[in-house]
Design an enzyme around this catalytic site. Sequence first.
Site, short mmCIF file in Angstrom:
data_model
loop_
_atom_site.label_atom_id
_atom_site.label_comp_id
_atom_site.label_asym_id
_atom_site.label_seq_id
_atom_site.Cartn_x
_atom_site.Cartn_y
_atom_site.Cartn_z
N ARG A 49 -44.31 44.09 6.23
CA ARG A 49 -45.25 44.98 5.55
C ARG A 49 -46.69 44.82 6.04
O ARG A 49 -47.46 45.76 6.06
CB ARG A 49 -45.19 44.74 4.04
CG ARG A 49 -44.03 45.49 3.40
CD ARG A 49 -44.01 45.27 1.93
NE ARG A 49 -43.77 43.86 1.65
CZ ARG A 49 -42.89 43.42 0.77
NH1 ARG A 49 -42.19 44.26 0.05
NH2 ARG A 49 -42.73 42.15 0.57
N LYS A 160 -28.85 33.99 4.55
CA LYS A 160 -28.58 33.73 3.15
C LYS A 160 -29.86 33.92 2.33
O LYS A 160 -30.93 33.91 2.93
CB LYS A 160 -28.02 32.33 3.00
CG LYS A 160 -29.07 31.27 3.26
CD LYS A 160 -28.64 29.96 2.73
CE LYS A 160 -29.89 29.28 2.33
NZ LYS A 160 -30.05 28.01 2.15
N LYS A 194 -24.90 23.93 14.61
CA LYS A 194 -25.23 22.54 14.97
C LYS A 194 -24.15 22.02 15.93
O LYS A 194 -22.95 22.16 15.66
CB LYS A 194 -25.29 21.65 13.73
CG LYS A 194 -26.50 21.95 12.83
CD LYS A 194 -26.51 21.02 11.62
CE LYS A 194 -27.53 21.46 10.59
NZ LYS A 194 -28.89 21.03 10.87
N GLU A 228 -30.65 14.97 1.68
CA GLU A 228 -31.99 15.29 2.19
C GLU A 228 -32.99 14.38 1.50
O GLU A 228 -32.86 14.11 0.31
CB GLU A 228 -32.34 16.74 1.88
CG GLU A 228 -31.44 17.72 2.60
CD GLU A 228 -31.94 19.14 2.42
OE1 GLU A 228 -32.76 19.57 3.24
OE2 GLU A 228 -31.54 19.78 1.45
N ASP A 247 -27.74 26.83 -2.83
CA ASP A 247 -28.54 26.58 -1.63
C ASP A 247 -27.74 25.85 -0.55
O ASP A 247 -27.91 26.13 0.63
CB ASP A 247 -29.77 25.76 -2.03
CG ASP A 247 -30.75 25.58 -0.89
OD1 ASP A 247 -31.09 26.60 -0.25
OD2 ASP A 247 -31.17 24.44 -0.62
N HIS A 252 -23.15 25.68 3.41
CA HIS A 252 -23.02 24.59 4.37
C HIS A 252 -21.90 23.60 4.02
O HIS A 252 -21.10 23.23 4.87
CB HIS A 252 -24.34 23.81 4.47
CG HIS A 252 -25.55 24.67 4.64
ND1 HIS A 252 -25.54 25.82 5.38
CD2 HIS A 252 -26.82 24.56 4.16
CE1 HIS A 252 -26.75 26.38 5.36
NE2 HIS A 252 -27.55 25.63 4.62
N LYS A 352 -31.44 16.70 -2.99
CA LYS A 352 -32.80 16.55 -2.48
C LYS A 352 -33.33 15.21 -2.97
O LYS A 352 -32.85 14.67 -3.98
CB LYS A 352 -33.70 17.65 -3.06
CG LYS A 352 -33.26 19.06 -2.74
CD LYS A 352 -33.92 19.61 -1.49
CE LYS A 352 -33.54 21.04 -1.23
NZ LYS A 352 -33.59 21.40 0.19
N LYS A 357 -32.41 11.45 5.13
CA LYS A 357 -31.78 12.72 5.50
C LYS A 357 -30.59 12.40 6.38
O LYS A 357 -30.75 11.86 7.49
CB LYS A 357 -32.77 13.59 6.27
CG LYS A 357 -32.16 14.91 6.72
CD LYS A 357 -33.22 15.82 7.31
CE LYS A 357 -32.64 17.08 7.91
NZ LYS A 357 -32.19 18.05 6.94
C1 BG6 Z 1 -31.15 25.41 4.12
C2 BG6 Z 1 -31.54 25.18 2.68
O1 BG6 Z 1 -30.11 26.34 4.21
O2 BG6 Z 1 -30.71 24.19 4.68
C3 BG6 Z 1 -32.60 24.10 2.57
O3 BG6 Z 1 -32.04 26.38 2.13
C4 BG6 Z 1 -32.17 22.86 3.29
O4 BG6 Z 1 -32.90 23.81 1.21
C5 BG6 Z 1 -31.69 23.17 4.70
O5 BG6 Z 1 -33.26 21.97 3.33
C6 BG6 Z 1 -31.08 21.96 5.37
O6 BG6 Z 1 -30.84 22.24 6.71
P1 BG6 Z 1 -30.89 21.12 7.80
O7 BG6 Z 1 -30.53 21.82 9.07
O8 BG6 Z 1 -32.28 20.57 7.80
O9 BG6 Z 1 -29.88 20.09 7.39
#
Ligand code: BG6
Length: 518
Positions: A49, A160, A194, A228, A247, A252, A352, A357
């Site tokens: 926009r 998504k 990945k 994470e 999410d 995933h 989270k 991570k």
């Molecule tokens: C995304 C989520 O799809 O994947 C995020 O919306 C998340 O919340 C992310 O942090 C994690 O992806 P990756 O590749 O960092 O493991």
Amino acid sequence: MLRRTAPPNLMVVFGASGDLAKRKLLPALFHLFRQDLLHEGFTVLGYARTEMSDDEFRNQIGEALREHQEAEHTTAFDNVAWENFAPRLFYQPGGYDDLASFQNLATRVAELDQETPTQQNHLFYLATPPNVFEPVTSLLKEVGLSNHSNGAWTRLIVEKPFGHDLESAQTLNEHLLKVFREEQVYRIDHYLGKETVQNILVFRFGNGIFEPIWNRNYVDHVQITVAESLGVGSRGGYYDKSGAIRDMVQNHVMQLVALTAMEPPVAYDAESVRNQKVNVLRSVRPIDPLEVNNWVVRAQYGRGKVHGSEIPGYLQTEGIAPTSTTETYLAWKLEIDNWRWNGVPFYVRTGKALPTKVTEINVMFRRPPLMYFDSRETRRQQVRNVVTLRIQPDESIILSFDAKRPGPQLDVEQVNMDFTYSRAFGGTDISDAYERLLLDAMLGDSTLFIRRDETELAWDRVTNVLEGWAIQEEILRRRGKVLQLPQYAAGTWGPLESDDLLAHDSHYWRNPELNGKG
Ligand code: BG6
């Protein structure tokens, strides 16, 4: 091996001034360009926009790429490549739901098809909030952009969130399939791009020694952890409406389950691979919403320290209502009712603000029938042979087994045999998931994209959980009470309830070793 280079095409990015375009898509395209994997007729038309000229768009993207380069790499920004890449970027401002804007878009696309050698191949990327998916695709159809001329192709990549429950996912699918054919729709899940996720299939089906034991006769249970260390940060507005289940789990985590559990496909092609993934999802036992607590644990992080830094609790985060009941952590015991996996629980968890991570799949094998060798761990009856597929970081595959510790007594200790990507393929950059997926979409290979039935099946199982939670909340409401989720301190491995979920089956979570990254 043939080098896979993309055919010429014009990629229209809806939501071009947004975060995803700047942080992921354009950096991925630029990297593909630098590796010479894009055709000289490759052109990007950003659409959003914000009023901007082509040059202003190029400047914005240039800045974003420089920032990205600084954050990700130590090497200097490739100015020469950028000077060659920038002229391929164009920008068209416009609304997402007005016909006049889309007529302008159609004119611009036709001009670019004339001016640049796109061969009239068009790739539309929906990097927008989901509320405009429907109007954008309807308008594409209305102005004739969903069609393609003879010999050319038109494809649509959808980001998504793909719906927020089964019904909305079905509605969205029905809508998209009025505009495009299923073969033209590429639903993206970046986990499939990945390297190490793709390697799950190579590990399982490219080797003869693992598959014979990859079943209920040898496997005791499977654990999948997608942890994470960051909190929700500035994404609260989006996250609070999704929570961990929408999410991370619906997409995933379910994909990791499908790849770990699927049967060998008849061939490595899009339909065969996806057929087998769909079979797994169909075999995931639907839970009775009234029994949701027996299968699923949800929780929220409270204040705590991750890697030494204090982070505020979820409910204290800006943009989050102090009464929010959105889960930032979820653990789920899945049963897969098929011949291979019957009776083998798949415990999955994601959250989270966990200590680090890390994403890993642990396939925990049965113990030998007699445990002769004494050790502290075996006394606790906890030692198992484990295959760990470490998806990120420190991408690796680890086989854990018992060995005799040197010395006069028979002391047994668990040791690891490991394959580490960086050691084995030292120096090779593991490319970003989006690079692989964008290239595949341009090449028309949808193996690593989600088919309609996959997304709906995953939503079906997730919707059972959502229904269970809605019932619980309703019961509490009628009693004049409010729901309070279990809490875990940021920087810990989740709530006690999650440990109890496994303890109930005499299992315990295998927490990845902390490596200081994250
Ligand atoms: C995304 C989520 O799809 O994947 C995020 O919306 C998340 O919340 C992310 O942090 C994690 O992806 P990756 O590749 O960092 O493991």
